[in-house]
Design an enzyme around this catalytic site. Structure first.
Site, PDB file in Angstrom:
ATOM      1  N   GLU A 187       0.829  -1.209   0.000  1.00 32.33           N
ATOM      2  CA  GLU A 187       0.000   0.000   0.000  1.00 32.33           C
ATOM      3  C   GLU A 187       0.862   1.258   0.000  1.00 32.33           C
ATOM      4  O   GLU A 187       0.562   2.230  -0.705  1.00 32.33           O
ATOM      5  CB  GLU A 187      -0.931   0.009   1.222  1.00 32.33           C
ATOM      6  CG  GLU A 187      -1.931  -1.131   1.230  1.00 32.33           C
ATOM      7  CD  GLU A 187      -1.450  -2.386   1.942  1.00 32.33           C
ATOM      8  OE1 GLU A 187      -2.305  -3.189   2.354  1.00 32.33           O
ATOM      9  OE2 GLU A 187      -0.217  -2.582   2.089  1.00 32.33           O
ATOM     10  N   CYS A 205      -2.533  -2.976   7.154  1.00 31.25           N
ATOM     11  CA  CYS A 205      -2.007  -3.009   8.518  1.00 31.25           C
ATOM     12  C   CYS A 205      -2.137  -1.616   9.135  1.00 31.25           C
ATOM     13  O   CYS A 205      -2.475  -0.652   8.438  1.00 31.25           O
ATOM     14  CB  CYS A 205      -0.550  -3.469   8.495  1.00 31.25           C
ATOM     15  SG  CYS A 205       0.601  -2.192   7.914  1.00 31.25           S
TER      16      CYS A 205
END
Length: 157
Positions: free
Chosen positions: A56, A84
């Site tokens: 990401e 996360c």
């Protein structure tokens, strides 16, 4: 017919799978704006020895470069797995408009990518966390913030 959420998520999962074959971590992500892929990222933590090189984060950095801006408010991120805590923070900082993910954090944990310690540490006061965190009262520590507030050319974010 334009690509669907499933199409973009399938691409993210394919990126993750390909990355495993290349020796990387099992995570992939892409940034989409107006139905077009702006950037892709895969987990590069072990390849570049950078614990922040999650899929990401890589995708966000590439999208910001491609669009020449630091906010992605009119974009969405598609990730092979639930982001996360670090990536979630980056998603908020980048002002992404939406997040779509395929696998869950529990799926990741079952493969050895368990972020439960981080999730449990976040609501604690800094002094109660497993990693020692202590504020040191330093005269002038707020000077950078005061300078920022007075700086006529600052770019808010």
């Amino acid at each position: 017919m334009p690509p669907s959420h499933n199409d973009f998520l399938q691409r993210a999962v394919a990126l993750a799978l390909d990355n495993v074959g290349a020796g990387g971590g099992p995570f992939g992500a892409l940034i989409v704006r107006d139905g077009q892929v702006i950037a892709e990222g895969v987990n590069r933590v072990t390849q570049v020895n950078d614990p922040t090189a999650h899929a990401e984060i890589v995708a966000i950095r590439e999208a910001c470069r491609a669009l020449n801006r630091f906010q992605l408010d009119n974009c969405a991120i598609y990730a092979s797995c639930e982001p996360c805590p670090m990536c979630l923070g980056a998603i908020y900082w980048a002002r992404l408009g939406a997040v779509y993910f395929a696998a869950t954090r529990e799926d990741a944990a079952s493969a050895g990518f368990d972020d439960s310690l981080i999730y449990s540490e976040m609501p604690l006061d800094p002094g109660e966390r497993k990693i020692a965190m202590r504020r040191v009262a330093l005269p002038g520590s707020t000077a950078p913030f005061l300078a920022w507030a007075r700086h006529a050319g600052r770019i808010p974010y």
